[in-house]
Design a protein around this motif. Structure first.
Motif, PDB file in Angstrom:
ATOM      1  N   PRO A   4     -76.160 -46.673  -1.523  1.00  0.00           N
ATOM      2  CA  PRO A   4     -74.722 -47.105  -1.231  1.00  0.00           C
ATOM      3  C   PRO A   4     -75.125 -47.997   0.245  1.00  0.00           C
ATOM      4  N   ASN A   5     -74.321 -48.882   0.238  1.00  0.00           N
ATOM      5  CA  ASN A   5     -74.481 -49.861   1.710  1.00  0.00           C
ATOM      6  C   ASN A   5     -73.615 -48.979   2.751  1.00  0.00           C
ATOM      7  N   ASN A   6     -73.382 -49.740   3.592  1.00  0.00           N
ATOM      8  CA  ASN A   6     -72.632 -49.191   4.858  1.00  0.00           C
ATOM      9  C   ASN A   6     -71.316 -48.877   4.740  1.00  0.00           C
ATOM     10  N   SER A   7     -70.581 -49.860   4.030  1.00  0.00           N
ATOM     11  CA  SER A   7     -69.053 -49.535   3.698  1.00  0.00           C
ATOM     12  C   SER A   7     -68.824 -48.697   2.799  1.00  0.00           C
ATOM     13  N   GLN A   8     -69.723 -48.573   1.696  1.00  0.00           N
ATOM     14  CA  GLN A   8     -69.807 -47.337   0.689  1.00  0.00           C
ATOM     15  C   GLN A   8     -69.785 -46.304   1.212  1.00  0.00           C
ATOM     16  N   TRP A   9     -70.694 -46.066   2.366  1.00  0.00           N
ATOM     17  CA  TRP A   9     -71.021 -44.676   2.862  1.00  0.00           C
ATOM     18  C   TRP A   9     -69.929 -44.239   3.612  1.00  0.00           C
ATOM     19  N   TRP A  10     -69.262 -45.188   4.337  1.00  0.00           N
ATOM     20  CA  TRP A  10     -68.253 -44.968   5.214  1.00  0.00           C
ATOM     21  C   TRP A  10     -66.911 -44.498   4.090  1.00  0.00           C
ATOM     22  N   GLU A 102     -53.326 -29.171  -7.652  1.00  0.00           N
ATOM     23  CA  GLU A 102     -53.847 -29.805  -6.409  1.00  0.00           C
ATOM     24  C   GLU A 102     -55.319 -29.983  -6.758  1.00  0.00           C
ATOM     25  N   ARG A 103     -55.949 -28.829  -6.743  1.00  0.00           N
ATOM     26  CA  ARG A 103     -57.421 -29.097  -7.013  1.00  0.00           C
ATOM     27  C   ARG A 103     -58.046 -29.745  -7.992  1.00  0.00           C
ATOM     28  N   GLN A 104     -57.062 -29.891  -9.158  1.00  0.00           N
ATOM     29  CA  GLN A 104     -57.589 -30.660 -10.211  1.00  0.00           C
ATOM     30  C   GLN A 104     -57.519 -32.243 -10.115  1.00  0.00           C
ATOM     31  N   VAL A 105     -56.306 -32.575  -9.408  1.00  0.00           N
ATOM     32  CA  VAL A 105     -55.941 -33.967  -9.047  1.00  0.00           C
ATOM     33  C   VAL A 105     -56.985 -34.465  -8.184  1.00  0.00           C
ATOM     34  N   LEU A 106     -57.449 -33.546  -7.056  1.00  0.00           N
ATOM     35  CA  LEU A 106     -58.328 -33.789  -6.014  1.00  0.00           C
ATOM     36  C   LEU A 106     -59.742 -34.033  -6.734  1.00  0.00           C
ATOM     37  N   SER A 107     -60.035 -33.185  -7.563  1.00  0.00           N
ATOM     38  CA  SER A 107     -61.488 -33.380  -8.526  1.00  0.00           C
ATOM     39  C   SER A 107     -61.545 -34.715  -9.061  1.00  0.00           C
ATOM     40  N   VAL A 108     -60.405 -35.044  -9.811  1.00  0.00           N
ATOM     41  CA  VAL A 108     -60.316 -36.396 -10.517  1.00  0.00           C
ATOM     42  C   VAL A 108     -60.620 -37.526  -9.583  1.00  0.00           C
ATOM     43  N   VAL A 109     -59.792 -37.369  -8.221  1.00  0.00           N
ATOM     44  CA  VAL A 109     -60.056 -38.504  -7.460  1.00  0.00           C
ATOM     45  C   VAL A 109     -61.394 -38.601  -6.887  1.00  0.00           C
ATOM     46  N   ALA A 110     -62.241 -37.433  -6.626  1.00  0.00           N
ATOM     47  CA  ALA A 110     -63.403 -37.459  -6.220  1.00  0.00           C
ATOM     48  C   ALA A 110     -64.458 -38.100  -7.134  1.00  0.00           C
ATOM     49  N   VAL A 111     -64.293 -37.445  -8.381  1.00  0.00           N
ATOM     50  CA  VAL A 111     -65.345 -37.935  -9.491  1.00  0.00           C
ATOM     51  C   VAL A 111     -65.139 -39.670  -9.781  1.00  0.00           C
ATOM     52  N   ALA A 112     -63.600 -40.103  -9.851  1.00  0.00           N
ATOM     53  CA  ALA A 112     -63.331 -41.367 -10.096  1.00  0.00           C
ATOM     54  C   ALA A 112     -64.074 -42.283  -8.920  1.00  0.00           C
ATOM     55  N   LEU A 113     -63.744 -41.852  -7.667  1.00  0.00           N
ATOM     56  CA  LEU A 113     -64.470 -42.615  -6.617  1.00  0.00           C
ATOM     57  C   LEU A 113     -65.822 -42.509  -6.633  1.00  0.00           C
ATOM     58  N   GLY A 114     -66.401 -41.366  -6.969  1.00  0.00           N
ATOM     59  CA  GLY A 114     -68.018 -41.650  -6.943  1.00  0.00           C
ATOM     60  C   GLY A 114     -68.275 -42.735  -8.005  1.00  0.00           C
ATOM     61  N   PHE A 115     -67.854 -42.527  -9.399  1.00  0.00           N
ATOM     62  CA  PHE A 115     -68.063 -43.781 -10.419  1.00  0.00           C
ATOM     63  C   PHE A 115     -67.740 -45.079  -9.871  1.00  0.00           C
ATOM     64  N   LEU A 116     -66.714 -45.331  -9.194  1.00  0.00           N
ATOM     65  CA  LEU A 116     -66.314 -46.768  -8.833  1.00  0.00           C
ATOM     66  C   LEU A 116     -67.140 -47.077  -7.593  1.00  0.00           C
ATOM     67  N   ILE A 117     -67.731 -46.312  -6.811  1.00  0.00           N
ATOM     68  CA  ILE A 117     -68.723 -46.863  -5.819  1.00  0.00           C
ATOM     69  C   ILE A 117     -69.838 -46.862  -6.468  1.00  0.00           C
ATOM     70  N   TRP A 118     -70.242 -46.132  -7.406  1.00  0.00           N
ATOM     71  CA  TRP A 118     -71.654 -46.359  -8.190  1.00  0.00           C
ATOM     72  C   TRP A 118     -71.554 -47.662  -8.829  1.00  0.00           C
ATOM     73  N   ARG A 119     -70.788 -48.115  -9.688  1.00  0.00           N
ATOM     74  CA  ARG A 119     -70.564 -49.319 -10.383  1.00  0.00           C
ATOM     75  C   ARG A 119     -70.492 -50.526  -9.618  1.00  0.00           C
ATOM     76  N   LEU A 120     -69.617 -50.364  -8.520  1.00  0.00           N
ATOM     77  CA  LEU A 120     -69.793 -51.350  -7.515  1.00  0.00           C
ATOM     78  C   LEU A 120     -70.852 -51.848  -6.879  1.00  0.00           C
ATOM     79  N   GLY A 121     -71.476 -50.571  -6.451  1.00  0.00           N
ATOM     80  CA  GLY A 121     -72.826 -50.930  -5.830  1.00  0.00           C
ATOM     81  C   GLY A 121     -73.800 -51.523  -6.685  1.00  0.00           C
ATOM     82  N   ARG A 122     -73.913 -51.249  -8.041  1.00  0.00           N
ATOM     83  CA  ARG A 122     -74.729 -51.737  -8.966  1.00  0.00           C
ATOM     84  C   ARG A 122     -74.643 -53.301  -9.118  1.00  0.00           C
ATOM     85  N   LYS A 123     -73.374 -53.727  -9.065  1.00  0.00           N
ATOM     86  CA  LYS A 123     -73.051 -55.062  -9.138  1.00  0.00           C
ATOM     87  C   LYS A 123     -73.644 -56.113  -8.187  1.00  0.00           C
ATOM     88  N   THR A 124     -74.111 -55.567  -7.071  1.00  0.00           N
ATOM     89  CA  THR A 124     -74.367 -56.279  -5.949  1.00  0.00           C
ATOM     90  C   THR A 124     -75.864 -56.459  -5.692  1.00  0.00           C
TER      91      THR A 124
END
Length: 124
Positions: A4-10, A102-124
């Motif tokens: 991940p780049n700097n902004s993705q790490w943050w 609440e735990r389920q919602v937070l887990s979905v957010v974490a997994v979705a964000l991980g995939f999103l960052i992974w996909r956006l990082g691969r395009k660049t």
């Protein structure tokens, strides 16, 4: 291997801190809810609405008077409206969902964000 780049790490760090602070423990409020409770009344000066008198305590005039006095103080502040009313409500506010949801919602957010960052990082 992808890094991940700097902004993705943050973004990962900020969202991770938010998820950890919003994660509810088994039998208590989350850290975020406790912070909101404290932030609206750091000196612990605002009254809270007391529970109903327990069965049999209605016969004790001193307990009834103390209970009524606390209810009157709460009602007087609540009737002021505006920010004071909001502070009284936030002082005792809990988490918006039950802990399991609440735990389920937070887990979905974490997994979705991980995939999103992974996909956006691969395009660049």
């Amino acid at each position: 291997m992808w890094q991940p780049n700097n902004s993705q790490w943050w973004l990962l760090v900020v969202v991770s801190v938010l998820i950890v602070s919003a994660w509810p423990p088994r039998d208590d409020k989350s850290l975020a809810a406790k912070f909101v409770n404290w932030a609206v009344d750091p000196a612990n000066e605002l009254p809270i609405l007391p529970d109903q008198l327990a069965l049999g305590q209605g016969d004790d005039p001193d307990k009834v008077h103390a209970h009524d006095l606390q209810v009157q103080q709460y009602d007087a502040l609540y009737l002021k409206g505006g920010w004071t009313r909001r502070r009284l409500e936030l002082k005792v506010a809990g988490d918006p969902f039950n802990p399991g949801t609440e735990r389920q919602v937070l887990s979905v957010v974490a997994v979705a964000l991980g995939f999103l960052i992974w996909r956006l990082g691969r395009k660049t």
